[in-house]
Each structure stands twice: as C-alpha cells, then as structure tokens.
Write a protein that holds these residues in place. Structure first.
Motif, PDB file in Angstrom:
ATOM      1  N   TYR A  11       0.031 -36.217  66.613  1.00  0.00           N
ATOM      2  CA  TYR A  11       0.620 -36.760  65.385  1.00  0.00           C
ATOM      3  C   TYR A  11       1.835 -37.597  65.720  1.00  0.00           C
ATOM      4  N   ALA A  14       8.105 -38.952  61.818  1.00  0.00           N
ATOM      5  CA  ALA A  14       9.370 -39.676  61.702  1.00  0.00           C
ATOM      6  C   ALA A  14      10.529 -38.713  61.903  1.00  0.00           C
ATOM      7  N   ARG A  16      14.378 -37.685  61.275  1.00  0.00           N
ATOM      8  CA  ARG A  16      15.405 -37.966  60.275  1.00  0.00           C
ATOM      9  C   ARG A  16      16.519 -36.944  60.440  1.00  0.00           C
ATOM     10  N   ASN A  17      17.709 -37.445  60.620  1.00  0.00           N
ATOM     11  CA  ASN A  17      18.830 -36.536  60.810  1.00  0.00           C
ATOM     12  C   ASN A  17      19.724 -36.523  59.590  1.00  0.00           C
ATOM     13  N   ALA A  18      20.489 -35.450  59.491  1.00  0.00           N
ATOM     14  CA  ALA A  18      21.368 -35.332  58.337  1.00  0.00           C
ATOM     15  C   ALA A  18      22.652 -36.122  58.578  1.00  0.00           C
ATOM     16  N   GLY A  19      23.466 -36.193  57.556  1.00  0.00           N
ATOM     17  CA  GLY A  19      24.773 -36.832  57.728  1.00  0.00           C
ATOM     18  C   GLY A  19      24.825 -38.227  57.140  1.00  0.00           C
ATOM     19  N   LEU A  20      25.983 -38.584  56.693  1.00  0.00           N
ATOM     20  CA  LEU A  20      26.165 -39.852  56.000  1.00  0.00           C
ATOM     21  C   LEU A  20      25.911 -41.026  56.929  1.00  0.00           C
ATOM     22  N   ALA A  23      22.306 -41.436  57.761  1.00  0.00           N
ATOM     23  CA  ALA A  23      21.561 -41.937  56.595  1.00  0.00           C
ATOM     24  C   ALA A  23      21.695 -43.447  56.499  1.00  0.00           C
ATOM     25  N   LEU A  27      18.683 -46.576  57.231  1.00  0.00           N
ATOM     26  CA  LEU A  27      18.257 -47.644  56.330  1.00  0.00           C
ATOM     27  C   LEU A  27      17.609 -48.767  57.105  1.00  0.00           C
ATOM     28  N   ARG A  30      13.811 -46.790  62.058  1.00  0.00           N
ATOM     29  CA  ARG A  30      13.269 -45.438  61.990  1.00  0.00           C
ATOM     30  C   ARG A  30      12.650 -45.076  63.334  1.00  0.00           C
TER      31      ARG A  30
END
Lengths: 298, 267, 266
Positions: A11, A14, A16-20, A23, A27, A30
C-alpha cells in the motif's frame, strides 16, 4: 478449495504529522510511504476445513481476507477459490461466500432485523422457499425468535453478532470468512457463536476461515492454525504444533539465556519463561504472546 | 483568557490541515463572485433604469462577500458542536472548569477567522488582477476603510453571537439539524448574502434593515465602497452594537438554562 | 438482462421503503428539513422576484422566462439530490468500510450506494420549483402544445441525469485521493445557483464551457430557445437526450475508480 500462491500486496500511505508548522507545510507537498502488507503468502485450504488465521495487529490478516473475498487485487502471486479468481468475476464469486466483520454492521440500523434479512434476500435473489428454510434453521440454531422483530439499534452486541452471522449465511455460502466475530462479546454469546460455527461446519461442511485475537476461539473451533507475521506465513499446523514450536524455541533460548542470566536479564522475560516451561496447560494468550516475541513479528 | 486563546489556536491549526478543501473553497468563491458580477452586468446593460447601487460598489460588495465568506456565513456552523448536541457528548463540555458560552464563542470565532485568513488573500488577489469592470476598486477613502474594519469586527461579533443563540436553541430540541436549516435559510436572504439589501424595494427594505441580520455582512461590505456613509453609517454602527449586546445576553441566558437543565436532568 | 433490470428496480424500491420507514421515525426533523429546504430554495425565487421589481429584463429574458429556466434547474437538481445523495456522502461510505460490504454483495455497487439514501427532504425545493413553474407558465406568453410539454419534461429528466452523473463523477474522485471531489461541487451547486438564468447572459465564453466541458446548455439554453419560440429548430427540443452520452462517460470513470479501489484498498 482455496489456493493462495506467493501473494504479495503493497500500500501507499500518506504521511501526516501534527502541529501548526507541519500543517502549513503540508499545504504544499505530501509525502507517501510504502507499507508492505503481504510479502509472500501461500497456503491451501481444503473444502470443509476450519482454519484459524492469527497474527499480531497489522500482520496482514485483513488484507488476506479482502483478497480472498475479491475486494482487493494483489500485486503479484495467484489466488483461486473453488477455481475462481476472486477479483476477476466479482458477482459470481461473492454469491458463494459469506463474510462477517466483527467490528462493522451490515444490518440496517433503524429497521427490524427481519426487514434487513428481507433486503438481503432481495440482494442475493434468494428463492422464497430456500430463504424460508434457511431462516428457520438459523433462527433455531442461534435462537433469534425473539429478536427478529427488534430494530438493530436496540440489540445488544451479542444479539447483533448473532444476527450479523445469520445475515451472512442467508444465501447458503460454501465458504465463510469470519473477521473477529467474538470481539466485545460476553461469555455466553461467545460460546453460542462458537457452538454455532462448529455445528454449521458439521452439518453443511462449510469451509470456515477465522481471524481472531481470542485464542479460545481458535482452540474451540480451528483444527488448523495459520500464523502470519509481517506479511509472511510463519507457521501452518495444529494448535499443538504451535505449542510445540514455542517450547522448542524456548528450550533453545533458555540454554542461551542461562549464560546470559548472570549478566542480568529482562525481568519480565524470565518471568514469562518460567510460566511457560513450568505448566503443561498454559494460558493460551501467554503462549501466543511468547511466540510473537520469539518470532519478532510485533 | 489563556484557555480561550488555546481553543482558538487548536481550531486554527485544524482549519489549515484541509489543503484540498481550501483549494476547492477558493475556486468556488472565485467562480461564484465572477458569475454574480456577470449577472449584475447583464442586468445593468439590458435595462435603461440605473441600479440602486453603483456597479463598482456592487463588484466590491460581491468580492468582499466571497473573500470573507467564512466570517459571515451562518450556514457553515460548527459541526462538531452539533454532533455533541446530538450524541449527548455535550454533557462533558459542561463539566469543564470554564464558561461554556465563552469556550464555544472562542471556538466559533477561531474557526471562522482561521478559514477567512486562509481564503481572503487569494480571492482578493484574483479580484484585484481581474480586467476592468470586474476588478475590485480601492476603498472609498481612509475614513471609509477605517469604518470598514470597525464594522467588519462588529458584524463578526453579531454573526457569532447569533450562531451561539442557534446552538443553544438547538440544545433544547431533538432535531437540531432541522432547526439549523430553517434558521439559516431565513437568515441567508435577510442578511443580504443572496442579493445586496439595496435591491429590495421600499416597504420591505426599511423593515429588513432594522433586523439583526442586516447588521451582519451588509454593513461592512457597503461601507467599503462608500455606499453606506454619513449618518446612515453611524446609525448602522450603533445598531450593530445594540444587536450584539442583545444577542450576547440572550445566548448567555440560554446557555445558563441549558447548564441548569443538564445539572437537573443529568444530561 | 430484462430479468436483471426488473429485480434491480424491485431492490431499489425496497431500499427506498426501508429509508422512508427510518425517516418517518423522526417526523419533526423531517418536517423542519422540508420547510428549511423550501425556504432556502425560495430565496432563489425571491432574489429573481426582487431584482425584477426594479427592472424589466435580464439579457433578453423577461421575468416569466427566467422563472421557467429557474424551475427546470431547481427541479432537476432537487430530484438528483433526492436520488443521488448517497453519492454525495460517498467518502464517508468508503471510510466507514461500507463500500467493502457493497463489493461483497452480488449487485451493482452504484445501485447499492444510491440505495443508502433517499432524501425526501428535497421535497422542499421541489415544491418551490413547482410553484415557480406554475407562475412562469401562467404569466408567460408561451402557447403550450403537447410537444412543448414533452420538451419541458425531457429538460427536467435530462437535467436530473446530468446532475446525477456529476455526483457519480464526484464520488469516483474519492477512489483516487482521500479528499472528496469537492471541486465538482462548483459544477453542481454552481449550476444550480447560477443556472437559474439562461447561460447566454453570462457571455459567449461561458456558453462554450457549458456546452463542451459540462453540457449544461443541452438541458437549459437550447431547449429553452425552442420552448420560448425563439427558434424553429425543433431539434433543440431533443438536445437533453445528449446527456446520456455524458452519463456514460461518467460511468466509465466510476468503473475505473472501482478498479483502482480494488488495487489500492482503503
């Protein structure tokens, strides 16, 4: 007859990590990473067999079930179920199999179970007579009389699971895949489900493939156990074989450990060692935990 | 205060995460704005009578509406909150050692500002580089611009406190989704987001302009272009302040009632 | 094949009956939903009404003519949403694993997805559309012949098919990425919102986009010209049938998506 031959599946997921900050960065681009769910899986299951399929979380159990039921196409290898390639002719294939997912419901939430069954009858185009016959039989074996008129949302988990299993059997499949059918059930319901599966196999010689984390399910139902870890089949045999495997590797290790013991070993490890070597009729969960550790597949 | 700021920040961060959603919304807003400009242009060109607002004022109204859509729409309410109201998770909210009203207010404000901050730039940029008749003009003057900022803030407050009233009312019914659609359906028209309020002919217009809904996006968007100025503007500002206080007090009272109800009935 | 169609229709009927029975357990909610949606759709009418209180025409169209166009689009969209809501929430269906279950059943997945939802609440906009249609017909100058009435129905049917295809296309996108096909909402909601005026008022370029990219003009501009008696070319009345081709293209994308789903998993 199920044949899996060198099946593999990868598979792309994607990240994706946390945090401002992350994020914002996300944008614009990826990242993906590849996860190898199945690296090389081969086994055969004959008609009428009851097989337990076990392995730690993320070992590839669900992927196998999905491939066998035709909703996932493998990357390589071949697979055939009664001569059919599951993902090639979906409609013909799914008519012959029944699948129960313990964590998801296939019944309609707001309407009585009976009405859900009627819908399933229509979906599978089951002839009226056959439907009545099957439903009567299932009602008796799983004692559904009282709950058939209840809306699904009002059922307890145990009652619901009995209905889920019936729903998957209304079209009389020759093959039944059970994915954690006893998860969250109380003792009585668990026993009822296990008894039913055994009876089903005896009377209709339905082939059963069962994935579960509950080793008592395996002990009660499965004559044969397939152990999978990190996408590979690690063992294929009876429950006794599995116990033997643990003891064998255990003996070998304890000799090594004797030498290491003086240098101070992991306390929990040695505690478990004595547990298993000490008693003959061990707790199954401990055996499996031990096995997962020894095989390093967690 | 710090607590409320952190609620705000969390909403802001989650708002940023939905990249694709942001791109989608931008395109939507740009497209919507353009189509609306075209409609009024067609209307202007095919009739001898002049429009009740100048065309440049309409264009800036439309673009500002699209750019700050997230600040003012009463439609996109906080679905998490509604979810909590429906599944009863709301009882936990009342257990926290903060004012529920304050917390939810901060939350709504946070998600609105986050979304608007993300979206207004690109939309405005598009609106500035468009060819002549569809281009957004500069504000009518420095005073107009300062009043634009002030009324913008006030209308945001009015909008959020109105939404708070809707949330609280929903708490008292068993079908929040239905009420929400009913409310927003009415508000959408009365606030001037379907057509600018000056287009509504007289007897209706003077009634509508006193309603709280006219104190939302209607005021700042028309202040920017100078369509609303002088005494009418001053009156509108006071009306905004008035409605904010009324809606705030009403919402606060309702929140208190809801709290009591939970304490009495145990959720 | 014939037998298959019959049994598919019967199955869809059963799905609807199940959904209606569930909906009717929450009567107040249902009532509010219908009323709310009625008001929302009615806003569109009010906008036209008020705009025309100061002006006589937009482009070359009068109030009644715009109303006719508005009601056709509203009605088609409401019908499509009523039937096709399952496609609009498709991301959720996939995420909750319900799509796996659908693939485990010997039936067309499209039928099963459509069968998950039937939004009777869309009666609201349908009522609006009905009212405005009546006003438009009563006040307008059109001489209604049997053929013209047929054309009106064909427009609505074609519009419904077009919107439904767009919903399916949008759902197919979610097979290729985690996000749903939100961008397509521009095409569907945009058409509902801005398609209330005949496309030509937006200028030539929009006409081209709405013909060659998404064939809106087939259900709106061209048959409308025939209805309003602005052209003698009766062929325009048959244009809505062209949406069948578009629907077929969307169906192919869907099939491709399902294939991709099977190879990528969820």
């Amino acid at each position: 007859m199920i044949v899996m031959d060198n099946v593999c599946k990868t598979y792309k997921v994607a990240k994706r990590n946390a945090g401002l900050k992350e994020a914002c960065r996300h944008l614009f681009h990826r990242e993906t990473e590849e996860i190898r769910a199945l690296t090389d899986v081969s086994f055969q299951i004959a008609d009428g067999e009851m097989v337990g399929y076990i392995g730690p979380n993320g070992a590839g159990k669900s992927s196998t079930i999905k491939i066998l039921s035709g909703i996932l196409t493998p990357d390589c290898g071949t697979c055939s179920v009664d001569g059919r390639i599951p993902w090639k002719n979906r409609i013909e294939h799914v008519k012959q199999i029944g699948v129960v997912f313990g964590q998801r419901s296939q019944l309609w939430w707001d309407i009585p179970v009976n009405d859900s069954f009627e819908l399933i009858k229509e979906i599978y185009s089951i002839p009226a007579e056959q439907y009545k016959h099957t439903l009567d039989e299932l009602t008796e074996l799983l004692s559904l009389q009282e709950i058939l008129k209840t809306p699904t949302r009002q059922l307890s988990l145990g009652q619901r699971m009995r209905c889920e299993i019936s729903a998957s059997l209304l079209h009389q499949p020759k093959l039944l895949f059970l994915d954690e059918p006893t998860i969250g059930l109380d003792a009585v319901s668990k026993l009822a489900v296990r008894d039913f599966i055994k009876k089903l196999n005896k009377e209709h010689s339905t082939t059963v493939l069962l994935t579960t984390h509950d080793m008592q399910d395996i002990e009660a139902i499965a004559e044969r156990v397939i152990l999978i870890g990190k996408g590979k089949v690690l063992m294929d045999g009876t429950l006794q074989d599995m116990k033997d495997l643990v003891r064998l590797t255990d003996d070998a290790q304890s000799k090594k450990n004797d030498a290491a013991q003086s240098r101070g070993n992991d306390a929990a490890q040695s505690c478990m060692d004595t547990d298993i070597t000490g008693k003959e009729n061990d707790n199954l969960d401990q055996i499996v935990a031990k096995l997962y550790q020894q095989l390093d597949i967690l | 205060m710090k607590k409320y700021i952190s609620f705000f920040r969390v909403r802001f961060a989650t708002g940023l995460q939905y990249r694709m959603a942001a791109v989608t919304a931008l395109t939507t807003q740009f497209f919507w704005g353009l189509m609306e400009c075209l409609i009024y242009k067609a209307l202007m060109e095919s009739n001898a009578v002049s429009l009740p607002m100048g065309y440049p004022a309409i264009v800036s109204y439309i673009w500002l509406k699209e750019a700050f859509y997230a600040l003012f729409n009463t439609w996109a309410t906080d679905n998490d909150l509604f979810g909590m109201i429906v599944d009863g998770g709301i009882s936990y909210e009342f257990c926290r050692p903060v004012s529920v009203y304050g917390m939810w207010f901060a939350r709504s404000l946070g998600s609105r500002v986050a979304e608007a901050a993300l979206r207004c730039g690109p939309v405005l940029l598009c609106a500035i580089i468009l060819p002549a008749p569809y281009r957004i003009g500069p504000p009518a003057g420095l005073t107009a611009f300062l009043f634009f900022l002030l009324t913008m803030f006030l209308s945001l407050m009015v909008t959020v406190s109105f939404c708070m009233v809707v949330y609280m009312l929903c708490f008292f019914t068993i079908s929040p989704t239905g009420w929400r659609i009913l409310f927003t359906g009415a508000v959408e028209f009365l606030s001037g987001s379907v057509i600018p309020l000056p287009f509504i002919p007289q007897p209706y217009n003077s009634i509508i302009s006193f309603l709280p809904f006219a104190s939302m996006l209607n005021v700042p968007l028309r202040t920017y272009s100078g369509d609303l100025a002088g005494n009418a503007l001053i009156q509108a500002v006071f009306l905004q302040i008035f409605w904010f206080i009324v809606l705030y007090l009403f919402g606060y009272r309702l929140c208190h009632k809801a709290e009591n109800r939970i304490v009495i009935q145990g959720g | 094949m014939k037998m298959g169609l019959k049994s598919n229709i019967r199955l869809y009927g059963m799905y609807i009956s199940v959904i209606l029975r569930s909906t009717m357990q929450y009567k107040l909610s249902f009532f509010l939903m219908v009323t709310g949606r009625f008001i929302l759709a009615f806003n569109g009418f009010l906008a036209i009404f008020f705009l025309f209180s100061g002006f006589t025409r937009i482009g070359s169209y009068s109030f009644e003519e715009v109303l006719l166009c508005f009601s056709v689009i509203q009605m088609s969209f409401a019908l499509a949403e009523c039937i096709g809501s399952g496609m609009k929430v498709f991301t959720g269906i996939v995420r909750r694993g319900e799509f796996d279950r659908m693939l485990l059943r010997p039936r067309s997945p499209i039928l099963q997805v459509l069968g998950t939802r039937f939004e009777l609440g869309r009666l609201g906009p349908m009522i609006t559309a009905g009212i405005t249609l009546l006003i438009g017909i009563q006040k307008g100058q059109i001489v209604w012949t049997a053929v013209k009435i047929m054309v009106l129905f064909v427009m609505i049917a074609g519009g419904t098919l077009l919107f439904l295809s767009l919903f399916i296309l949008g759902a197919s996108f979610c097979f290729f990425s985690i996000e749903d096909g939100g961008l397509l909402n521009i095409l569907t909601y945009g058409a509902k919102e801005h398609g209330k005026y005949p496309v030509d008022i937006y200028g030539k370029r929009f006409m081209q986009i709405c013909t060659y990219l998404i064939p809106y003009t087939l259900i709106q501009y061209y048959p409308l010209q025939y209805l309003l008696g602005r052209t003698d070319r009766w062929v325009y009345g048959l244009y809505p049938f062209g949406t069948v081709v578009f629907a077929f293209l969307c169906y192919i994308v869907w099939l491709f998506g399902v294939k991709n789903y099977k190879s990528c998993g969820s």
